[in-house]
Design a protein around this motif. Structure first.
Motif, PDB file in Angstrom:
ATOM      1  N   ALA A  81     -31.364  -8.399  17.249  1.00 42.23           N
ATOM      2  CA  ALA A  81     -32.388  -8.836  18.296  1.00 42.23           C
ATOM      3  C   ALA A  81     -32.276 -10.310  18.270  1.00 42.23           C
ATOM      4  O   ALA A  81     -32.136 -10.839  17.512  1.00 42.23           O
ATOM      5  N   THR A  82     -32.522 -10.854  19.635  1.00 41.22           N
ATOM      6  CA  THR A  82     -32.580 -12.271  19.986  1.00 41.22           C
ATOM      7  C   THR A  82     -33.731 -12.828  19.233  1.00 41.22           C
ATOM      8  O   THR A  82     -33.605 -14.114  18.744  1.00 41.22           O
ATOM      9  N   TRP A  83     -34.743 -12.149  18.785  1.00 35.88           N
ATOM     10  CA  TRP A  83     -36.068 -12.826  18.325  1.00 35.88           C
ATOM     11  C   TRP A  83     -35.984 -12.641  16.771  1.00 35.88           C
ATOM     12  O   TRP A  83     -36.710 -13.469  16.147  1.00 35.88           O
ATOM     13  N   ASN A  84     -34.799 -12.227  16.129  1.00 31.99           N
ATOM     14  CA  ASN A  84     -34.815 -12.227  14.622  1.00 31.99           C
ATOM     15  C   ASN A  84     -33.861 -12.902  14.343  1.00 31.99           C
ATOM     16  O   ASN A  84     -32.859 -13.146  14.479  1.00 31.99           O
ATOM     17  N   ALA A  85     -34.624 -14.055  13.456  1.00 33.16           N
ATOM     18  CA  ALA A  85     -33.785 -14.928  12.802  1.00 33.16           C
ATOM     19  C   ALA A  85     -32.576 -14.705  11.850  1.00 33.16           C
ATOM     20  O   ALA A  85     -31.792 -15.347  12.055  1.00 33.16           O
ATOM     21  N   SER A 128     -30.584 -12.421  12.366  1.00 36.67           N
ATOM     22  CA  SER A 128     -29.387 -11.966  13.393  1.00 36.67           C
ATOM     23  C   SER A 128     -28.968 -13.146  13.656  1.00 36.67           C
ATOM     24  O   SER A 128     -27.535 -13.143  13.960  1.00 36.67           O
ATOM     25  N   ARG A 129     -29.510 -14.232  13.895  1.00 29.18           N
ATOM     26  CA  ARG A 129     -28.620 -15.815  14.295  1.00 29.18           C
ATOM     27  C   ARG A 129     -27.708 -15.757  13.355  1.00 29.18           C
ATOM     28  O   ARG A 129     -26.446 -16.393  13.417  1.00 29.18           O
ATOM     29  N   ASN A 134     -27.463  -5.466  21.236  1.00 28.99           N
ATOM     30  CA  ASN A 134     -28.805  -6.102  21.398  1.00 28.99           C
ATOM     31  C   ASN A 134     -29.662  -4.683  21.324  1.00 28.99           C
ATOM     32  O   ASN A 134     -29.524  -3.739  22.254  1.00 28.99           O
ATOM     33  N   ASP A 146     -32.831  -4.272  21.432  1.00 28.78           N
ATOM     34  CA  ASP A 146     -33.998  -4.174  22.634  1.00 28.78           C
ATOM     35  C   ASP A 146     -33.684  -3.765  23.826  1.00 28.78           C
ATOM     36  O   ASP A 146     -34.146  -3.108  24.735  1.00 28.78           O
TER      37      ASP A 146
END
Length: 109
Positions: A31-35, A37-38, A61, A63
């Protein structure tokens, strides 16, 4: 700059891109908001480059695509699954060191 070797997997293309792939395929559920994940996204990019001729790598993704994560029981992100012959052969939950991912890929090549 995104790595062109890292594919975007979706609910719509999952069967063709992952389950029917003749190559070992790495799928990172993120998810783009999950640190974390980066961090794992960087690992996915590095693996896609290092094993370009033997590994298909991509990200899904959660979401934007909810059917596939539900089908595979994804409860925590990031979760990385390795598929071979349409079957899950390895699962890595979270963001352990890169060496864990590299060892998993090497083991199944």
């Amino acid at each position: 700059m995104p790595n062109p070797l890292v594919r975007e997997f979706t609910d719509a293309n999952f069967t063709a891109e992952v389950l029917e792939s003749p190559m070992l395929t790495l799928v990172e559920f993120f998810a783009t908001w999950n640190a974390p994940s980066r961090t794992v996204g960087q690992y996915t990019s590095k693996l896609a480059t290092a094993f370009a001729d033997r590994l298909k790598a991509g990200r899904l993704n959660i979401d934007d695509n909810q059917d596939t994560p539900q089908k595979y029981g994804i409860r925590s992100i990031p979760t990385t699954l390795l598929f071979k012959g349409g079957k899950v052969v390895e699962q890595i939950v979270g963001a352990p060191p890169y060496a864990r991912f590299e060892a998993a890929v090497t083991k199944h090549l």
